[in-house]
Structures are given as C-alpha cells and as structure tokens.
Write an enzyme that holds these catalytic residues in place. Sequence first.
Site, PDB file in Angstrom:
ATOM      1  N   GLY A  10       1.129  -1.001  -0.081  1.00  0.00           N
ATOM      2  CA  GLY A  10      -0.160  -0.131  -0.315  1.00  0.00           C
ATOM      3  C   GLY A  10       0.797   0.659   0.337  1.00  0.00           C
ATOM      4  NE  ARG A  20      13.230  17.104  -2.924  1.00  0.00           N
ATOM      5  CZ  ARG A  20      13.596  17.342  -2.190  1.00  0.00           C
ATOM      6  NH1 ARG A  20      14.254  17.036  -1.050  1.00  0.00           N
ATOM      7  NH2 ARG A  20      14.315  18.233  -2.264  1.00  0.00           N
ATOM      8  NE  ARG A  71      -2.105  -4.650  -1.845  1.00  0.00           N
ATOM      9  CZ  ARG A  71      -1.256  -4.931  -0.522  1.00  0.00           C
ATOM     10  NH1 ARG A  71      -0.186  -5.080  -0.466  1.00  0.00           N
ATOM     11  NH2 ARG A  71      -2.303  -3.565  -0.038  1.00  0.00           N
ATOM     12  CG  ASP A 102       4.951  -7.499   7.857  1.00  0.00           C
ATOM     13  OD1 ASP A 102       4.590  -8.196   7.405  1.00  0.00           O
ATOM     14  OD2 ASP A 102       5.261  -7.586   9.179  1.00  0.00           O
ATOM     15  N   GLY A 103       4.848  -7.344   4.735  1.00  0.00           N
ATOM     16  CA  GLY A 103       4.896  -7.594   3.313  1.00  0.00           C
ATOM     17  C   GLY A 103       6.251  -8.131   2.592  1.00  0.00           C
ATOM     18  CB  SER A 104       8.011  -4.133   1.141  1.00  0.00           C
ATOM     19  OG  SER A 104       6.058  -3.627   0.701  1.00  0.00           O
ATOM     20  CB  THR A 124       3.405   1.187   6.401  1.00  0.00           C
ATOM     21  OG1 THR A 124       1.757   0.744   6.560  1.00  0.00           O
ATOM     22  CG2 THR A 124       3.846   0.788   7.056  1.00  0.00           C
ATOM     23  CG  ASP A 126      -1.679  -0.259   8.557  1.00  0.00           C
ATOM     24  OD1 ASP A 126      -2.345   1.156   8.531  1.00  0.00           O
ATOM     25  OD2 ASP A 126      -1.796  -1.307   8.080  1.00  0.00           O
ATOM     26  CG  ASP A 128       1.533  -2.151  10.630  1.00  0.00           C
ATOM     27  OD1 ASP A 128       2.642  -1.334   9.655  1.00  0.00           O
ATOM     28  OD2 ASP A 128       1.170  -3.147  10.657  1.00  0.00           O
ATOM     29  NE  ARG A 153     -15.478  17.060  17.299  1.00  0.00           N
ATOM     30  CZ  ARG A 153     -15.101  16.569  18.814  1.00  0.00           C
ATOM     31  NH1 ARG A 153     -16.069  16.191  19.797  1.00  0.00           N
ATOM     32  NH2 ARG A 153     -14.357  15.784  18.516  1.00  0.00           N
ATOM     33  NE  ARG A 170      -5.994  -5.677   5.786  1.00  0.00           N
ATOM     34  CZ  ARG A 170      -5.169  -4.931   5.063  1.00  0.00           C
ATOM     35  NH1 ARG A 170      -6.463  -4.001   4.096  1.00  0.00           N
ATOM     36  NH2 ARG A 170      -4.067  -5.333   4.598  1.00  0.00           N
ATOM     37  N   GLY A 184     -10.293  14.050  19.842  1.00  0.00           N
ATOM     38  CA  GLY A 184     -11.226  14.020  21.709  1.00  0.00           C
ATOM     39  C   GLY A 184     -12.633  13.544  21.392  1.00  0.00           C
ATOM     40  CE  LYS A 212     -18.451  14.085  26.216  1.00  0.00           C
ATOM     41  NZ  LYS A 212     -17.257  13.399  25.834  1.00  0.00           N
ATOM     42  NE  ARG A 251      -3.936   2.465   1.689  1.00  0.00           N
ATOM     43  CZ  ARG A 251      -3.035   1.626   2.131  1.00  0.00           C
ATOM     44  NH1 ARG A 251      -2.087   2.311   2.380  1.00  0.00           N
ATOM     45  NH2 ARG A 251      -3.505   0.249   3.003  1.00  0.00           N
TER      46      ARG A 251
END
Length: 318
Positions: A10, A20, A71, A102-104, A124, A126, A128, A153, A170, A184, A212, A251
């Site tokens: 992704g 660059r 992919r 991770d996959g890369s 990524t 994420d 992660d 909001r 995910r 918030g 609220k 993204r």
Amino acid sequence: MNIAILTSGGDSQGMNSAIRAITRTAIVRGHKVFGVKKGYQGLMEGLFTPLDLRDVGDILHRGGTFLQSARSQEFREPSGQEKAIAKLKEANIEHLVVIGGDGSYHGALALFGRGVKTYCLPGTIDNDIAYTDYTIGFDTTVNLVVSLINNVRDTSTSHERTSIIEVMGRGSGNIALHAGVASGADVIIVPEVEWNLEDVCNEISEGFNRGKKHGIVVVAEGAASGEAVAEEIEKRTGLEARSTKLGYVQRGGSPSSFDRIFTSRMGDKVIECMENGISGVAIGIEGKEITYHPIHEVLSKKADFDFKLYEIAKNLSR
C-alpha cells in the site's frame, strides 16, 4: 555503486520524499540510481528507469509513489525471486532499497538471503513496524483523519447524534488511537484491546446525560465494522448514530513536514549504510536518532502499542 529503489504494498504519503532523498543523496556522492516501476512485479520484469536529480524534482510534496506499487503473488515463490535477482544482475545493480510495510520487508529479506544487498524503509500508514517510532505516512494520515473527524463533529453536533468513524488498521489500532486522542473521541476501538458493545453504549449514553451534544467513536477496521457499531448503538440506546468509513482517502494528500523531514534523514542514512558496507537492514527512527536494525530482527518483533496512551484517552473522554 548502482542503486535501485522500489515501493511495494500500500502507498503512503512520504514515499516520494523518501525516493527523492535517496536519489539525490546518492547522486551527490557519486552513485547511480534506478527506479523500479510497480514494485516487486516490476523488479521481476526488469522495469528499471535511470533517475537523475531532475527526475525527482517537484515530488517532495506529492502523496503516493511516482514509481507506483503492485502486489505480486509470483514474487513470493523462489522462482519469482530468482527472476528478480537475474534482472538485477543484468542491470549491474548492486543495492536494492525497498520502501513498504511488513510484506515488503519479507520480500527484501528473501532477496538478502539469496545474496542481494537490500535495505528497507518503513512505508506504511499503520505505524506497525518494529524498531521505529514512526512509519512513513503515519503522521500525515493521523493529521488528515483528525481534520475529517472535526468536519464530521460539526454535523454530529447540529443533529445531536453519535458519529462512528471507521479508519484503516486491520492489525493495528495506531491510527484510531492517535486520531481519537487528538480529536477528543468518546470511545476508541482497536484490535489490541478487548472491548464490548455494552461498555461503548454506556459511555455514549453517559456523555449525553452529562449534556454532550454529540458522540464520537473511532473504530479501527480490524477491530469492528463501523456500520455494525452504529446499528447497535441506536438499537441499545435509542440515540441516533451514523457511520462514516474514511477508506482510501486516508492514504492520499501531501505529506506533513514531519514525514518530509523524517524521510529525508532516512534517505541519508541508507546511503551511509551502503558506503559502510552494511546491508540487510531496516532504517527507522528511535527517539531523535535515525537507526538501523537487521531486517530479520525487525520482522521477528511485534511493533509496540501505546497502552498508556489508550488509558489516557479513556480518562480524557469523561
């Protein structure tokens, strides 16, 4: 040295900035750089294009990756990896920089095990990847999500309703956590923490009982369906609830100044590693330092989740 760069998996904001930085740093130091179109699939097909200083001009501020990404199931097989290695040898390319998740990283590690000098940058949204506090695009995505939640909001307040915002992630709740804290949110639902609908509904109901005018629930896609959560809140509380799935809009967009500076520093570090004979490593940032660790070590460790920040978010939502 002859250096190739590819982006895989992704896309994330800041990939162009990383390309660059690697390209310009390498050229200034007397090396040649090639871009690989369409990730590992393009690597197997030998889709190399020479890059000079001007080829990477005017891309610092652009999201996505101008090298494109794809992919490839074929590359996961040893035969596909051998095909990629053959193309690198034909082009006399000695070093390969992979920007992705991770996959890369697994793909780069497989090539390193077959004798290719590989290097990884964490591309990524994420956040992660282990041994790095931030991944490319995460800061930009969180800022974007916060901006979108602010917009939602306004409508939520006008109609006195609860908005459930489903964000990407995910297997990781980092976008939901950080965007939820910064916006918030009343409730943050992530895959790393057990949760139940009764607690969510109670939190929303108590908020309206305290006066609220709206409720905000941020949900990581790996933890729950935003639509399902909205339906249950309405059913159990009688309060109006609407779900908004942000999807791929997260993204896109121009990378933040943090992502631009961060990737510029990593581009310098990866060339430094090459010149010092270091390969098979992943570049990251820990504290204020740009660091590197063996790819296999990075893949063997799960990225940390900030449970303390999650507890802070719960306290601040009262």
